[in-house]
Scaffold this motif. Structure first.
Motif, mmCIF file in Angstrom:
data_model
loop_
_atom_site.group_PDB
_atom_site.id
_atom_site.type_symbol
_atom_site.label_atom_id
_atom_site.label_comp_id
_atom_site.label_asym_id
_atom_site.label_seq_id
_atom_site.Cartn_x
_atom_site.Cartn_y
_atom_site.Cartn_z
ATOM 1 N N GLN A 60 6.934 6.853 69.174
ATOM 2 C CA GLN A 60 7.900 7.793 68.642
ATOM 3 C C GLN A 60 9.241 7.341 69.079
ATOM 4 N N CYS A 61 9.614 7.959 70.097
ATOM 5 C CA CYS A 61 10.920 7.510 70.545
ATOM 6 C C CYS A 61 11.046 6.336 71.154
ATOM 7 N N GLY A 62 9.701 5.614 71.442
ATOM 8 C CA GLY A 62 9.536 4.254 71.693
ATOM 9 C C GLY A 62 9.933 3.904 73.317
ATOM 10 N N TYR A 63 10.600 4.874 74.099
ATOM 11 C CA TYR A 63 11.262 4.407 75.289
ATOM 12 C C TYR A 63 10.014 4.015 76.246
ATOM 13 N N CYS A 64 8.699 4.721 76.323
ATOM 14 C CA CYS A 64 7.953 4.566 77.056
ATOM 15 C C CYS A 64 7.001 3.373 76.712
ATOM 16 N N GLN A 65 7.050 2.812 75.551
ATOM 17 C CA GLN A 65 6.193 1.885 74.837
ATOM 18 C C GLN A 65 6.167 0.513 75.545
ATOM 19 N N CYS A 82 3.859 9.157 78.473
ATOM 20 C CA CYS A 82 4.479 9.209 77.226
ATOM 21 C C CYS A 82 4.928 10.881 77.156
ATOM 22 N N ARG A 83 6.289 11.128 76.991
ATOM 23 C CA ARG A 83 6.786 12.368 77.108
ATOM 24 C C ARG A 83 6.558 13.018 75.380
ATOM 25 N N CYS A 84 6.632 11.762 74.562
ATOM 26 C CA CYS A 84 6.538 12.249 73.155
ATOM 27 C C CYS A 84 5.043 12.578 72.905
ATOM 28 N N THR A 93 2.038 10.291 72.466
ATOM 29 C CA THR A 93 1.530 9.461 71.646
ATOM 30 C C THR A 93 0.126 8.900 72.192
ATOM 31 N N MET A 106 11.917 10.859 78.367
ATOM 32 C CA MET A 106 11.175 9.580 79.348
ATOM 33 C C MET A 106 12.646 8.923 79.634
HETATM 34 S S1 FES Z 1 7.243 7.406 72.860
HETATM 35 FE FE1 FES Z 1 8.659 8.557 73.863
HETATM 36 S S2 FES Z 1 8.168 8.636 75.656
HETATM 37 FE FE2 FES Z 1 6.514 7.453 74.772
#
Ligand code: FES
Ligand code: FES
Lengths: 159, 721
Positions: free
Chosen positions: A97-102, A133-135, A137, B329
């Protein structure tokens, strides 16, 4: 300041830095490799996960002095052009999603698969327990790991 | 084996020149233009000679998938070849117009038609260019997957751009009928996926400008406190520390790496004037709320006789919801480059426009000298609508004369947020002779986001959804809201008041269903029988759409069969719904839970039904529902921010925990087919989950948990009562 030599994604590097500087900041601020993310700096979110001599570790908890002579693999070096089975599965399942944790999730999952080529749901629960993962996923992460292993995923499918 | 010679000799200072740095602003700039001209009928679209279609998104991407869905809308009307579509990010530059705010799940609603129209404009120009080239009537030509086609003749868009660019754009280009959609309505994977999985994606934290310094800011731990004095001697001696600057929010340490800045900050010796809130505590805040509920609030909805109809058989209940942090995040971050005559900001922002006034004030510059560039956002959820991280970066860069990136630590991020308001609610309700709700009274109190952020709205505007707009037919209703200011700065959090009100109203509705001895599903459906749409505030409620998602979620979850069957101890199923009228989306969720002996709640399965009108990208709609559910579960089960001695007591994921993968339920999402205008999906998945879980806990244990988060402690206490 210390002189530290190590390898990153197959390239040899040398840096002159505070020996206590975490590998995370050496990669991001000194070497310009920003794929490895900062999420907590306390070893509890998994954003900074990468491989040190083949083991998944938290770069924010690893002082650069402990990296001397070792080999680091970051998300940028996991494969050429994103063809690692985990990266491909991540795209197929449209995980991000936001991708930051990925990047951290992917590096943790790649390590998990190196230990368990066909992980069960329980293996995944345990292996991915420290990656937030805050989003939200998570279900797609689970399915992508099964997919990368060539296995079926039941999550989210109608019972 | 590596040899000495293999090593690239580098030091901090020389690195920028010795390493292949990513070109900056990869998120904003299109590729250089090849010879042969381009077609760019607006600032948001460019078609190149090689057929590449570049689309600029005017909304910030924070995971909600907007870059992909905007591109889909434009590519649909353009009849583009999707494999040639790229998306870039619009900045605050004048050519892109006012970007507004990315929030409230409004992006799809506000941009779907404009983006389609831009695509249709270009398509018509390409058709005209092809018709002229072939010397045929344009009516016999049509656009098809990157080509203009006439009989057996085909010509690629790239070959037409030069001729098309010389034509006048048509005024009202025709839009396609939904039945002819070929991209919209299909599962399209997000365009940023490949960059994300390879680590190439650029977030705000990842940006670096030549000469940039890294900053870490020590802010007063007490809200509203001020700097009294600072001794920076030790901090200045930390290797890598370059400057120490007093800024409006505290003391900024500027250094040549984030690590050095953090270390320098540790070494600061600061005296604060802690101000009026030095002894504030959440306990005190809740006492204030209790007191406030004793007297009437502002009546924000009244039906029939209101409270006068309650009667003496009414049931009463008190509910509470805590303050919450966003915990995106990616911690807050902002990069500013203030030059004498120009200011560039590179910041993951949901509201570039909202920061403009502050930037102008600090720099004394005119809007045209300021540009806010937006990389990807590592989560937003409302937090990034605020300008605080931008203001700090601008202040630092202005004083230092070099670009400065202000990086929040996780502790900073949790302790210096604009929090989701905590609220206290008093509910009363009574039934008529047939067991239908007869009267409903809801009085609640908490701070006002609108007032706290000085928005030009009445203070209650940001607090009422899920309370005043309750969709159920109840003949006598009275909803009152009372403002209680607190030391907490408050702000927009995912779903705003619909993150707390539906927990209260959908739980209390279940209490009434129980009192009536009715199935909570039938009880709800019976209150949504009238099909006429009605105005609720500025929005329209269509009760039939809400009824439909409730029935669909129940059917897919096997609600009726579950109610008839015997279940293991501690297992229960609950249902809840919310009409997210502000963005035109209706969602119902059924949760299947297990209450464990130790009081923990395991959510096994969630079935979600969503009606968001036309489903632009079903793959993303499912992702957003999953996301809202997981985010909502973190709040329902774990989240709570408290204040002690004026300070936020939590500082990271250890004491402000998030749901983990192992606790993630199986989630099924069912999308109602619809041709209605598309609604938002970023927030609506969240509101029903907490009440669905609370109702399931009640079904499992016979105990009603009226306080979020629903922790093991509260559940064990209820079990003993
Ligand atoms: S995709 Fe946004 S924190 Fe995992
Ligand atoms: S940043 Fe290293 S674990 Fe969170």
């Amino acid at each position: 300041m210390s002189h530290v030599e190590f390898s990153v994604n197959g390239f040899s590097k040398a840096v002159e830095v505070d020996p206590d500087m975490p590998l995370l900041w050496v990669l991001r601020d000194v070497l310009g490799l920003t794929g490895t993310k900062f999420g907590c700096g306390a070893g509890v979110c998994g954003c900074c996960t990468l491989h040190l001599n083949g083991e998944a570790i938290r770069a924010c908890q690893t002082p650069i002095k402990e990296v001397a002579g070792k080999s680091v693999t970051t998300i940028e070096g996991l494969s050429k052009d994103g063809v690692h089975p985990v990266q491909k599965a991540w795209i197929e399942e449209d995980v991000a999603q936001c991708g930051y944790c990925q990047p951290g999730q992917i590096m943790q999952a790649a390590w998990l698969l190196s230990k368990h080529p066909h992980p069960t749901d329980a293996d995944i629960n345990e292996g991915m327990a420290e990656n937030i993962c805050r989003c939200g996923t998570y279900n797609r992460i689970r399915c992508a790991i099964h997919r990368a292993a060539g296995d079926e995923c039941a999550t989210g499918k109608e019972a | 084996m590596s040899t000495r010679r293999d090593f690239v000799k580098t030091t901090c200072l020389s690195l920028a020149f010795t390493l292949p740095m990513e070109p900056r602003l990869r998120f904003e700039m299109a590729d250089p233009i090849e010879p042969g001209g381009v077609l760019a009928p607006s600032a948001f679209l460019r078609i190149d000679g090689d057929g590449t279609v570049t689309i600029w998104a005017n909304k910030s991407e924070m995971g909600q998938g907007v870059r992909t869905s905007l591109a889909m809308a434009m590519a649909e009307e353009l009849d583009a070849d999707w494999s040639k579509v790229k998306v870039q990010q619009a900045s605050s530059a004048a050519k892109f117009g006012d970007l507004g705010i990315t929030g409230g799940s409004q992006s799809t609603r506000s941009t779907f038609t404009p983006y389609r129209t831009m695509g249709a404009t270009a398509r018509e120009m390409l058709i005209s260019a092809a018709a002229a080239k072939w010397k045929v009537d344009r009516a016999v030509c049509k656009a098809e997957n990157g080509f203009i086609v006439h009989g057996t003749k085909r010509i690629a868009y790239g070959e037409l751009v030069e001729a098309a660019s010389k034509l006048e754009p048509p005024k009202d280009p025709p839009l396609k009928h939904a039945k002819n959609f070929r991209i919209v309505g299909t599962d399209v994977k997000r365009l940023d996926g490949p960059d994300i999985v390879t680590g190439r994606a650029q977030f705000g934290s990842d940006l670096k400008l030549p000469g940039m310094l890294y900053a870490s800011v020590q802010r007063c731990p007490v809200f509203g406190g001020k700097l009294k004095s600072v001794d920076a001697t030790a901090a200045k001696a930390v290797p890598g520390v370059k400057r120490i600057i007093n800024i409006s929010s505290g003391v900024a340490v500027l250094a040549d790496s984030t690590w050095a800045a953090l270390n320098g900050r540790e070494a600061l010796k600061i005296q604060w004037d802690e101000g009026a809130h030095a002894s504030a505590s959440t306990m005190e805040i809740w006492k204030g709320f209790e007191a406030r509920l004793k007297t009437p609030g502002k009546v924000v909805r009244k039906e029939g006789k209101g409270t006068a109809a309650l009667g003496k058989n009414a049931i009463h209940a008190r509910y509470d919801c805590p303050f919450l942090a966003h915990a995106t995040m990616e911690p807050m971050v902002g990069l500013a480059d203030v030059k004498p005559d120009r200011c560039d900001i590179y910041a993951p922002s949901q509201g570039p426009g909202w920061s403009m006034a502050a930037i102008q004030q600090i720099t004394g510059m005119k809007p045209e000298q300021i540009e806010v560039h937006m990389p990807l956002l590592g989560g937003g959820f409302g937090r990034r609508a605020m300008a605080d991280f931008i203001v700090e970066a601008v202040e630092c860069s202005k004083t230092a004369g070099v670009p400065v990136k202000v990086q929040y630590s996780r502790e900073d991020d949790i302790q210096h947020d604009y929090y989701r308001p905590g609220t206290l609610h008093q509910l009363s309700g009574s039934l008529d002779g047939s067991g239908r709700p007869h009267a409903w009274h809801h009085r609640f109190t908490g701070p006002s986001i609108a007032a706290s952020l000085k928005m030009p709205w009445p203070p209650e505007a940001t607090e009422l959804s899920g309370a005043a707009d309750l969709a159920y037919e109840i003949p006598n209703m009275q909803v009152e809201w009372a403002q209680s200011d607190t030391p907490f700065p408050v702000g927009f959090w995912r779903a705003v008041p619909a993150s707390f009100n539906p927990f209260v109203t959908e739980s209390f509705l279940d209490e009434l269903a129980h009192k009536a001895g009715k199935d909570p599903l039938d009880f709800r459906v019976a209150l949504l029988k009238k099909d006429e749409k009605r105005k609720v505030g500025h929005d329209e409620l269509d009760p039939a759409r809400l009824r439909r998602v409730i029935e669909l979620a129940a059917e897919k979850a096997g609600w009726k069969a579950w109610r008839m069957a015997k279940h293991a101890k501690g297992r229960g199923m609950g249902i809840a719904a919310h009409a997210y009228l502000e963005c035109g989306t209706y969602v119902a969720e059924v949760a299947e839970v297990e209450v464990l002996k130790d009081g923990r709640v395991k959510v096994h399965r969630v079935v979600c039904a969503v009606d968001c009108g036309l489903a632009i990208n079903p793959l993303n709609i499912r992702a957003q529902m999953e996301s809202g559910i997981i985010f909502g579960l973190s709040a329902a089960l774990h989240g709570e921010i408290t204040l002690e001695k004026g300070r936020v007591a939590q500082n990271g994921f250890s004491d402000y925990p998030m749901l983990r993968l192992a606790d993630s339920p199986r989630i099924e999402v069912h999308i109602v087919k619809s041709d209605l205008p598309p609604g938002g999906v970023g927030e609506p998945g969240l509101p029903p989950i907490a009440p669905a879980v609370a109702n399931a806990i009640f079904a499992a244990t016979g105990k009603r948990i009226r306080s979020m988060p629903m922790t093991p402690g509260k559940i064990l206490k209820a079990a003993k009562a």
